[in-house]
Motif scaffolding. Structure first.
Motif, mmCIF file in Angstrom:
data_model
loop_
_atom_site.group_PDB
_atom_site.id
_atom_site.type_symbol
_atom_site.label_atom_id
_atom_site.label_comp_id
_atom_site.label_asym_id
_atom_site.label_seq_id
_atom_site.Cartn_x
_atom_site.Cartn_y
_atom_site.Cartn_z
ATOM 1 N N ARG A 184 41.316 89.015 29.512
ATOM 2 C CA ARG A 184 40.172 89.291 30.373
ATOM 3 C C ARG A 184 40.100 90.807 30.612
ATOM 4 N N GLY A 238 39.654 83.733 24.519
ATOM 5 C CA GLY A 238 40.809 82.871 24.338
ATOM 6 C C GLY A 238 41.402 83.049 22.962
ATOM 7 N N ASP A 274 47.654 82.918 31.294
ATOM 8 C CA ASP A 274 48.223 81.772 30.588
ATOM 9 C C ASP A 274 47.173 80.684 30.468
ATOM 10 N N GLY A 275 47.040 80.082 29.249
ATOM 11 C CA GLY A 275 46.063 79.039 29.016
ATOM 12 C C GLY A 275 44.677 79.608 28.811
ATOM 13 N N LEU A 276 43.689 78.666 28.709
ATOM 14 C CA LEU A 276 42.300 79.078 28.529
ATOM 15 C C LEU A 276 41.641 79.135 29.900
ATOM 16 N N VAL A 277 41.203 80.328 30.296
ATOM 17 C CA VAL A 277 40.632 80.551 31.621
ATOM 18 C C VAL A 277 39.197 81.047 31.450
ATOM 19 N N MET A 278 38.246 80.424 32.172
ATOM 20 C CA MET A 278 36.851 80.818 32.055
ATOM 21 C C MET A 278 36.381 81.680 33.216
ATOM 22 N N VAL A 324 35.864 87.495 28.688
ATOM 23 C CA VAL A 324 37.094 86.708 28.524
ATOM 24 C C VAL A 324 37.145 86.219 27.089
ATOM 25 N N LEU A 378 48.293 78.856 23.926
ATOM 26 C CA LEU A 378 46.960 79.287 24.312
ATOM 27 C C LEU A 378 47.054 80.375 25.376
ATOM 28 N N THR A 396 44.612 83.715 27.405
ATOM 29 C CA THR A 396 43.291 84.266 27.691
ATOM 30 C C THR A 396 43.432 85.758 27.982
ATOM 31 N N GLU A 455 44.790 81.719 20.266
ATOM 32 C CA GLU A 455 45.876 80.767 20.014
ATOM 33 C C GLU A 455 46.873 81.453 19.100
#
Length: 569
Positions: free
Chosen positions: A35, A23, A47-51, A21, A31, A33, A25
């Motif tokens: 994968r 991230g 969408d956004g920061l995903v771990m 993954v 933000l 992500t 910007e």
């Protein structure tokens, strides 16, 4: 994660991991992500920061390879995000053909490995000849903001030019190979032409000698023929005389026989006329019965006289015949002498003819041998003449190619942009306290920096690594400050490890920590870097006074908690 189909090498530390993954910007501070499986394939945009490695709502699936009327590719996503979608690079300058910009091409000016950073090659070039034109076109795009989409492809025109150039290359290769072959065979054109001139002189002399020998032979043959003709005439005449003498001998014998018979008749008549009367010896009549006037017609005196007269006439004929026979015999003797002389002359003429024929054959053989040698030289010279003809054809074709070749625009970046970029890089180097960087400018011919009059690529390994890093970072800050396209980040591996500094030339083993460049490098990143993101992979620690101003991740291997990007747990 930038679109490669698979990892180029096996990573033992990646054992147990199956997902990556990352991230990002965007320029508008959004933000996202990305994968993707460790095995490659398509990529999920979140969408956004995903771990997490699973779950979450997938905003878009980005495909690895382009599909007709399909979803966006990973490459297209990055180009759209950077505002570089549709940008075009010049692919082949001689043809005017173009290619679309790809994130893979762009990444070469953003990702610098530990091996590439110390290369003598220009930072904007990979060293592959076929990629030089698009790489320079990319550099121009970043520096000037102008791509090559306005260029018109000259493929139709350059096809003819390319064909001519291929023919030129083939012709030059043929000339070089043929000349090499001739030289390998020991042939020298000047020596051959000198040898041919010598043969021509020899042939001229031999032609004169052969002509003289042929003329002598013709003259001797004519003489032999004349002697043969004379001999034939003489032998024919001798044969005629021999036949005449044979007949004359018979006639002379007849003449002698007639003369003897007539003489006998005359003598008999005279003897009879002088005898006493008695029986007639002719008719047998007795003397008293003889009537000479009526009975016997014999007139012995007249008969004797007539016989002697006839004998005298025949004697005159015999005398004339004897003179003729004598002349014929004399002529025969002369002919025999003449034939003997002719035989002697003929033998001498035949001997002379044999000698002349032998001489003529020798002259012709010598002439033929020299002609063969001359022809052999001419054959070898014809190879040089063919090369000269080919060179003239190549020169003509070169002129035609120059006249018909389309004039393509230069792919070099504008001089003003290059000067501004050089000032940006020079300011960074001076801020890092790098010696020998007071005068920095971009050498368009070498496509590299010059530092105080020295090409960057000719510097030492440590200096090359440090100046390569400054160039890549300076290119990013220049582009971002001036609104030029750029990914907005750079990743640089080991920019400081090889550098030891000008002040430690006396002791090259001195540790980098004792120099000022490494500390100035990190302090500049912490305080003066205002545009973009710089990721440095380095074995040297940053000074403690800046450790809280930059993000530091320690990868300690077996003694730490993390193998690179792969946590041990």
């Amino acid at each position: 994660m930038l679109g490669a189909e698979e990892l180029k090498r096996e990573l033992p530390e990646a054992a147990g991991y199956d997902t990556v993954v990352m991230g990002v910007e965007t320029a508008d501070e959004k933000l996202l992500t990305l994968r993707r499986s460790m095995s490659g394939g398509d990529m999920h945009l979140l969408d956004g920061l995903v771990m997490s490695r699973t779950g979450e709502t997938v905003v878009e699936t980005l495909v690895a390879t382009e599909r007709k009327k399909g979803p966006r590719t990973i490459n297209q996503f990055y180009l759209d995000m950077l505002g570089l979608s549709g940008m075009v690079l010049l692919a082949r300058k001689e043809k005017g053909t173009t290619q679309r910009l790809s994130i893979r091409t762009l990444s070469k000016l953003a990702l610098v490995s530990e091996t590439r950073i110390i290369e003598q090659q220009s930072p904007i070039l990979s060293g592959q000849f076929t990629l030089a034109t698009p790489e320079m076109s990319l550099f121009k795009l970043l520096v000037s903001g102008v791509d090559d989409s306005a260029l018109i492809s000259y493929a139709s025109e350059t096809k003819t030019v390319e064909e001519k150039q291929d023919r030129l290359a083939a012709g030059r290769a043929l000339v070089a190979d043929r000349l090499k072959q001739l030289l390998d065979e020991g042939h020298d054109e000047n020596a051959l032409r000198s040898e041919l001139a010598g043969f021509e002189d020899t042939l001229a002399k031999l032609r004169r000698g052969t002509g003289s020998a042929e003329q002598d032979l013709v003259s001797i043959r004519r003489r032999v023929r004349r002697l043969a003709e004379t001999q034939d005439i003489a032998e024919q005449r001798k044969g005629e005389l021999t036949g005449l003498l044979s007949r004359f001998s018979l006639l002379a014998a007849h003449y002698l026989s007639d003369m003897e018979r007539l003489t006998a008749i005359a003598e008999a008549a005279e003897a009879l006329d002088s005898l006493a009367p008695g029986p007639c010896p002719l008719c047998g009549a007795t003397a008293d019965a003889q009537n000479h006037a009526k009975v016997c017609e014999a007139d012995l005196p007249a008969l004797a006289l007539a016989a002697r007269a006839e004998a005298h006439r025949i004697k005159r004929l015999h005398d004339d015949l004897s003179v003729t026979i004598a002349r014929a015999e004399s002529e025969t003797v002369e002919l025999e002498a003449k034939l003997s002389d002719i035989a002697r002359q003929s033998q001498a003429a035949r001997t002379a003819r044999s000698d002349a024929e032998q001489d003529a054959r020798a002259q012709r053989a010598g002439y033929t041998e020299v002609v063969e040698q001359s022809n052999s030289v001419k054959d070898r010279l014809r190879a040089f003449d063919a090369i000269r003809d080919l060179e003239r054809s190549i020169a003509t074709l070169e002129q035609e190619t120059e006249e018909t070749a389309p004039q393509m625009p230069d792919v070099a970046a504008p001089r003003a942009n290059l000067d501004d970029l050089a000032q940006e890089v020079g300011a960074i180097l001076q801020a890092w306290n790098v010696p020998g960087t007071k005068r920095v400018f971009f050498d368009a011919k070498a496509n590299d920096l010059q530092l105080d009059g020295k090409l960057r690529g000719s510097q030492g390994k440590g200096m090359r690594a440090l100046t390569h890093a400054a160039f890549i970072i300076g290119l990013m800050t220049y582009c971002l400050k001036n609104g030029r396209p750029h990914p907005g980040f750079v990743v640089i591996d080991s920019p400081l490890l090889s550098y030891r500094g000008d002040e430690v030339e006396e002791d090259p083993t001195q540790d980098l920590k004792n120099t000022t460049v490494d500390a100035a490098f990190y302090r500049w990143l912490a305080k003066d870097l205002t545009e973009g993101q710089v990721i440095v992979i380095e074995n040297r620690d940053a000074p403690s006074d800046v450790s809280d101003k930059i993000g530091i991740h320690q990868f300690m291997g077996a003694t730490g908690t993390r193998y690179g990007f792969f946590p041990k747990n």
